[in-house]
Scaffold this motif. Structure first.
Motif, short mmCIF file in Angstrom:
data_model
loop_
_atom_site.label_atom_id
_atom_site.label_comp_id
_atom_site.label_asym_id
_atom_site.label_seq_id
_atom_site.Cartn_x
_atom_site.Cartn_y
_atom_site.Cartn_z
N PRO A 411 0.78 -1.24 0.00
CA PRO A 411 0.00 0.00 0.00
C PRO A 411 0.81 1.29 0.00
O PRO A 411 0.28 2.35 -0.28
N ASN A 461 -4.48 11.35 7.19
CA ASN A 461 -5.31 10.40 6.46
C ASN A 461 -5.30 10.69 4.96
O ASN A 461 -6.29 10.45 4.28
N ASN A 463 -5.08 10.21 1.33
CA ASN A 463 -5.42 9.00 0.54
C ASN A 463 -5.91 7.86 1.43
O ASN A 463 -5.70 6.69 1.14
N ASN A 464 -6.55 8.22 2.56
CA ASN A 464 -7.08 7.24 3.51
C ASN A 464 -6.01 6.32 4.08
O ASN A 464 -6.31 5.18 4.47
N ARG A 467 -6.73 5.22 7.89
CA ARG A 467 -7.84 4.26 8.06
C ARG A 467 -7.62 2.97 7.29
O ARG A 467 -7.78 1.87 7.83
N ASP A 468 -7.24 3.09 6.03
CA ASP A 468 -7.19 1.91 5.17
C ASP A 468 -5.87 1.15 5.22
O ASP A 468 -5.83 -0.03 4.86
N VAL A 469 -4.79 1.84 5.64
CA VAL A 469 -3.49 1.18 5.66
C VAL A 469 -3.00 0.96 7.10
O VAL A 469 -2.83 -0.17 7.54
N TYR A 471 -4.39 1.56 10.18
CA TYR A 471 -5.33 0.84 11.05
C TYR A 471 -5.52 -0.59 10.59
O TYR A 471 -5.51 -1.54 11.39
N GLU A 472 -5.69 -0.76 9.28
CA GLU A 472 -5.94 -2.10 8.75
C GLU A 472 -4.74 -3.01 9.00
O GLU A 472 -4.90 -4.21 9.27
#
Length: 539
Positions: A411, A461, A463-464, A467-469, A471-472
């Motif tokens: 990512p 955050n 490009n998110n 949350r998307d990288v 946190y995930e």
């Protein structure tokens, strides 16, 4: 004697300012002359300003404008709470400057280890400033980068505990500027190391000039007395330790002497060899490593010894490098208490059966004196400023780790290998410290039973990515590895304060007090009957 040309130029300019001030002061005074005198004071202050160190054009960011009129607050996204026992950790989504200002409220002087991996400012669209990429054509690219990192490092220093240290990843593009900047913020005497990390295991054949093999990690401490923790010993290091005499543990041969006999004359004397009868002295300019009382105790492990004045001032003076008249008087030798014929069989029996005393004799007992260095007294190995990829990983390894977590997807482009971060944790923090990267911390805690470290992560955050990288990544690692670790996800929001009295927005700030209490104490307050907040009226 050298001439300071810059100083001469400054003094010349200050004299000219003084002449102008005298002229204006003698003129009729009005608003204009008052303004001119004020301007001259500003010029004088600037001329007398800092003359050594990093000089750069200061820039304001959009976040600076926001913070002028708003105060940052935290709001929890409760849907993203990970409850898996263990330590409570925190992920903060928002501008990192605003996040640092919040941490200044909760963790000032409490952080043991800070790790920063800022954008490298290569000019290849890797550094975003005010929502725009800084490219090679931007004539203020270095100043923007320095301004960006400058105020963040000032707050970072406030967060460090007295036993804290900061590790900053950087490449060649900004390493020189960052070193000068950190010297100013942390102090030159708190510079610990410029670590070279061997980031690649294969050098590209198509590289122009000198291929890049390493990146830098600058290390600074809060106090100049800071010392890194030692690394675990290697099998190669332990291989040099033996146990030929059946002692309590393995040992290796060490020097029985230390340098500077001149200032330690009371530790310069003869020791009689129990298996040859010869008198042994330290080498010239050297002295025995321990006090005479301690050495006598060690030698009594062979047979009975006593102290006796041999009137050997001339020999001792030669070793100390002083005149015989200046050598310390009445320093006795350690000699056999009984005759050599009586002492020899006792010492020989000790040599044959073992274990030998701390100071022993080489060459089947007939040689010189040496000292045992026990393996359990040495501790770990010292970290140097060169970290090879076979010990701490490389960039390809880091990408493979990400692919394993995200099922074949990478990512982002510049991950750091877990082993590199674990090395930083290992030498930079204590077992209960608050530190850096979640995966390295959880992995390190799982593999080291004494480690109980917590982490706090701050990231925007864009490009998110939070949350998307980020946190995930945490969630998948906890699920996949089953780590006993929990996480709260906070977002930075802003409460307007401009042109408002404190009591007009105090209630609004109180709505976010729970998050600050949880962050400061590392707890989950929501639905927890075991924890309560009690504030005095003053608080």
């Amino acid at each position: 004697m050298s001439t300071n040309i810059s100083k001469q130029k400054r003094e010349d300019l200050l004299n000219k300012i003084k002449e102008i001030r005298t002229f204006i002061s003698a003129a009729p005074q009005d608003e204009n002359t008052g303004n001119l005198l004020s301007y001259l004071s500003d010029l004088e202050k600037d001329v007398n300003g800092k003359k050594y160190g990093l000089v750069f054009e200061e820039h304001r960011e959009e976040i600076d404008e926001v913070l002028d009129t708003h105060t940052p607050v935290l709001t929890e996204d409760k849907d993203l709470f990970i409850d898996n026992g263990g330590q409570m950790n925190f992920l903060i989504e928002g501008d990192n400057l605003a996040s640092l200002k919040l941490l200044e409220k909760t963790h000032k002087g409490k952080i043991d280890l800070i790790y920063i991996d800022p954008p490298y400012n290569t000019g290849n669209k890797d550094f975003i400033y005010d929502d725009a990429f800084v490219d090679k054509n931007d004539t203020f690219s270095h100043s923007k980068w320095t301004s960006f990192i400058n105020q963040r490092l000032y707050i970072a220093r406030k967060l460090l505990s007295d036993n804290g240290a900061i590790f900053i990843s950087v490449d060649d593009n900004e390493e020189a500027a960052l070193k000068l900047l950190c010297d100013t913020i942390f102090g030159e005497n708190c510079f610990i190391a410029n670590i070279s990390w061997q980031r690649t295991y294969s050098i590209r054949n198509d590289s122009k000039g000198i291929p890049l093999e390493v990146e830098h990690i600058l290390v600074y401490s809060k106090k100049k007395t800071w010392q890194p923790s030692k690394l675990p010993r290697t099998e190669k290091m332990d291989a040099s330790y033996k146990n030929p005499d059946g002692d309590r543990c393995k040992w290796m041969s060490g020097s029985p002497i230390a340098s500077d006999a001149k200032t330690h004359q009371g530790m310069v004397y003869a020791i009689q060899h129990p298996l040859t009868g010869k008198l042994l002295y330290p080498n010239n300019t050297a002295h025995w490593r321990y006090s005479q009382e301690q050495m006598l105790e060690y030698m009594n492990g062979w047979c009975e010894y006593k102290l006796e004045d041999l009137h050997d001032d001339e020999k001792r003076a030669e070793i100390c490098g002083v005149a015989t008249s200046d050598v310390k008087k009445n320093v006795k030798a350690i000699v056999l208490a009984k005759s050599f014929e009586e002492s020899y069989p006792i010492a020989k029996a000790v040599y044959d059966s073992g274990p030998w005393p701390r100071f022993y004799f080489t060459s089947a007992g007939k040689g010189g004196i040496r000292r045992k260095v026990y393996a359990d007294s040495v501790g770990g190995r010292i970290a140097t400023n060169y970290w090879m990829y076979d010990e701490v990983g490389h960039t390809d390894e880091a990408k493979k780790e990400l692919k394993a977590i995200f099922e074949g997807i990478i990512p982002f482009d510049t991950p750091k290998p877990i082993r590199l971060l674990e090395r930083i944790i290992q030498i930079g923090s204590n077992n209960k410290g608050i530190v850096l990267d979640f995966f390295a911390v959880m992995n390190f805690n799982a593999n080291n039973k004494d480690s109980n470290r917590k982490f706090i992560l701050c990231t925007n955050n864009e490009n998110n990515i939070c949350r998307d990288v980020t946190y995930e990544r945490i969630k998948r690692v906890i699920d996949k590895e089953g780590y006993a670790a929990s996480l709260k996800y906070y977002k930075v929001e802003y409460a307007p304060i401009s042109e408002r009295l404190y009591y007009e927005y105090a209630d609004e700030l109180l709505k976010h007090i729970r998050e600050l209490v949880e962050l400061e104490n590392g707890v989950n307050f929501t639905g927890n009957a075991e924890i309560a907040i009690v504030l005095t009226e003053e608080e």
